[in-house]
Design a protein around this motif. Structure first.
Motif, short mmCIF file in Angstrom:
data_model
loop_
_atom_site.label_atom_id
_atom_site.label_comp_id
_atom_site.label_asym_id
_atom_site.label_seq_id
_atom_site.Cartn_x
_atom_site.Cartn_y
_atom_site.Cartn_z
N PRO A 128 -2.28 3.65 -5.20
CA PRO A 128 -2.92 4.82 -5.63
C PRO A 128 -1.97 5.93 -5.37
CG PRO A 128 -4.28 3.56 -4.21
CD PRO A 128 -2.86 2.77 -4.18
N GLY A 129 -1.82 6.96 -6.25
CA GLY A 129 -1.14 8.24 -6.14
C GLY A 129 0.26 8.22 -6.34
N THR A 130 0.88 6.83 -6.84
CA THR A 130 2.31 6.92 -7.13
C THR A 130 2.82 7.16 -8.71
OG1 THR A 130 2.18 4.32 -7.46
CG2 THR A 130 2.73 5.18 -5.25
N GLY A 131 3.81 7.28 -8.97
CA GLY A 131 4.35 7.48 -10.14
C GLY A 131 5.91 7.50 -10.69
N ALA A 133 -7.36 2.35 -5.67
CA ALA A 133 -7.18 1.22 -6.59
C ALA A 133 -5.75 1.27 -6.78
CB ALA A 133 -7.94 1.05 -7.56
N HIS A 134 -4.90 -0.06 -6.63
CA HIS A 134 -3.77 -0.34 -7.19
C HIS A 134 -3.97 -0.42 -8.61
CE1 HIS A 134 -1.46 -1.24 -3.60
NE2 HIS A 134 -0.50 -1.44 -4.08
N ALA A 135 -2.95 -0.22 -9.59
CA ALA A 135 -2.89 -0.57 -10.88
C ALA A 135 -1.57 -1.59 -10.93
CB ALA A 135 -2.54 0.57 -11.74
N VAL A 136 -1.54 -2.48 -11.73
CA VAL A 136 -0.35 -3.54 -12.36
C VAL A 136 -0.31 -3.29 -13.85
CG1 VAL A 136 0.25 -5.75 -12.22
CG2 VAL A 136 -1.07 -4.83 -10.33
N SER A 137 1.19 -3.12 -14.11
CA SER A 137 1.47 -3.20 -15.61
C SER A 137 2.65 -4.01 -15.72
CB SER A 137 1.77 -1.60 -15.85
OG SER A 137 2.55 -1.19 -14.99
N VAL A 138 2.95 -4.30 -17.18
CA VAL A 138 4.09 -5.01 -17.71
C VAL A 138 4.89 -3.99 -18.55
CG1 VAL A 138 4.85 -7.01 -18.70
CG2 VAL A 138 2.66 -7.23 -17.21
N HIS A 139 6.28 -4.14 -18.23
CA HIS A 139 7.13 -3.26 -19.11
C HIS A 139 8.14 -3.91 -19.65
CE1 HIS A 139 5.47 0.53 -17.39
NE2 HIS A 139 4.94 -0.33 -16.38
N ALA A 140 8.53 -3.66 -20.90
CA ALA A 140 9.77 -4.14 -21.64
C ALA A 140 10.53 -3.33 -22.13
CB ALA A 140 9.22 -5.38 -22.68
N TYR A 141 12.01 -3.68 -22.28
CA TYR A 141 12.84 -2.50 -22.99
C TYR A 141 13.91 -3.40 -23.78
CZ TYR A 141 10.75 0.16 -18.99
OH TYR A 141 10.09 0.60 -18.02
N TYR A 142 14.19 -2.95 -24.86
CA TYR A 142 15.54 -3.34 -25.65
C TYR A 142 16.34 -2.29 -26.36
CZ TYR A 142 18.61 -6.42 -28.03
OH TYR A 142 19.49 -6.95 -28.53
N PRO A 143 17.29 -2.18 -26.14
CA PRO A 143 18.03 -3.08 -25.40
C PRO A 143 17.96 -3.05 -23.94
CG PRO A 143 19.54 -1.37 -26.32
CD PRO A 143 18.39 -1.27 -26.87
N PRO A 144 18.35 -3.98 -22.99
CA PRO A 144 18.23 -3.57 -21.54
C PRO A 144 18.86 -2.21 -21.22
CG PRO A 144 19.02 -5.74 -21.95
CD PRO A 144 18.87 -5.00 -23.36
N LEU A 145 18.02 -1.62 -20.34
CA LEU A 145 18.28 -0.08 -19.95
C LEU A 145 19.82 0.22 -19.64
CD1 LEU A 145 15.36 0.81 -17.66
CD2 LEU A 145 15.65 1.30 -20.14
N LEU A 188 1.89 7.44 -13.98
CA LEU A 188 1.01 7.48 -13.03
C LEU A 188 -0.07 6.76 -12.61
CD1 LEU A 188 1.29 11.39 -13.64
CD2 LEU A 188 2.39 10.57 -11.85
N ASN A 189 -0.35 6.28 -11.23
CA ASN A 189 -1.74 5.89 -10.80
C ASN A 189 -2.41 6.75 -10.33
OD1 ASN A 189 -3.84 4.55 -9.89
ND2 ASN A 189 -2.85 3.14 -8.69
N THR A 190 -3.30 7.63 -10.80
CA THR A 190 -4.06 8.76 -10.34
C THR A 190 -5.29 8.24 -9.52
OG1 THR A 190 -5.50 8.98 -12.31
CG2 THR A 190 -3.24 10.21 -12.22
N ALA A 191 -5.57 7.02 -9.50
CA ALA A 191 -6.63 6.50 -8.66
C ALA A 191 -6.64 6.90 -7.11
CB ALA A 191 -6.95 4.84 -8.91
N PRO A 231 0.78 -1.25 0.06
CA PRO A 231 0.19 -0.07 -0.11
C PRO A 231 0.76 1.21 -0.10
CG PRO A 231 -0.05 -0.95 2.16
CD PRO A 231 0.74 -1.92 1.30
N GLU A 232 1.97 1.20 0.45
CA GLU A 232 3.00 2.50 0.46
C GLU A 232 3.93 2.65 -0.71
OE1 GLU A 232 2.61 4.52 3.02
OE2 GLU A 232 1.05 2.93 3.60
N GLY A 233 4.25 1.68 -1.64
CA GLY A 233 5.17 1.70 -2.54
C GLY A 233 5.13 0.93 -3.74
N ARG A 234 5.44 1.25 -4.87
CA ARG A 234 5.67 0.38 -6.13
C ARG A 234 6.27 -1.11 -5.60
NH1 ARG A 234 7.81 2.80 -11.36
NH2 ARG A 234 9.72 3.21 -9.92
#
Length: 195
Positions: free
Chosen positions: A81-84, A158-170, A152-155, A58-61
């Motif tokens: 909620p409220g994180t970005g 409610a939590h939000a969940v997402s999937v991210h992918a990068y190439y090449p690796p960061l 940002l999760n502006t809710a 509830p406090e952080g990503r």
């Protein structure tokens, strides 16, 4: 809101396998393309068993590293909620992300920025380049190597969940602060800074 570091798995954290639904797209010797990364994050976001493995705080990503296609870097991320993220780029990597639960807002700039710069450099942004998208399941988007955004999760509740992918690796991330049309490069981070 202060920028948060990129999601890095704690030492000893498991790397989860790619979602099993769907057939992986072919990729070239140069690595997966934006379309393949977008297909991957959409499949992973739709994999309810995979999404359920993410502990939510509830406090952080929170985050788990995934096995991305073709040597890409991939993450399952939970957003209270409220994180970005704060304004950032991906150091020349291209990528994609998709929402698995809740809703996320992406603010981005439709303007190519210089890829080099020293901390403290301030750019004056032209008018009319701001873009905002609301992404709810199963929505996702791909982006190029010069993409600068904040997510940002502006809710309120409610939590939000997402999937991210990068190439090449960061290889690095540049973090910015923004005041009106002034964008200031605040920090350049490399993977060794995150661990």
């Amino acid at each position: 809101m202060s920028p948060l570091p990129p999601p890095i798995a704690p030492a000893g954290a498991p790397v989860l396998p790619s979602p099993t639904s769907g057939t992986p797209a072919a990729h070239t010797a140069e690595g997966p393309g934006q379309a393949e990364l977008l297909a991957f994050v959409r499949r992973a976001a739709a994999d309810t068993a995979l999404v359920a493995t993410l502990p939510l705080d509830p406090e952080g990503r929170t985050w788990l590293r995934l096995d991305g296609p073709g040597g890409s870097e991939a993450w399952l991320i939970g957003w209270p909620p409220g994180t970005g993220t704060g304004w950032h780029d991906h150091g020349g990597s291209y990528g994609a992300f998709a929402t698995a639960a809740g809703s996320l807002r992406e603010d981005s700039l439709a303007h190519r920025l210089p890829t080099e710069g020293r901390t403290g450099t301030t750019l004056e942004l032209p008018e009319g380049i701001d873009r905002t998208r609301e992404l709810s399941p199963p929505q996702g988007r791909a982006f190029g190597p010069h993409h600068l955004h904040q997510v940002l999760n502006t809710a309120d509740h409610a939590h939000a969940v997402s999937v991210h992918a990068y190439y090449p690796p960061l290889p690095l991330m540049r973090r910015y602060s923004r005041s009106g049309q002034a964008l200031r490069l605040e920090q350049i981070e490399r993977p060794e800074d995150w661990q």
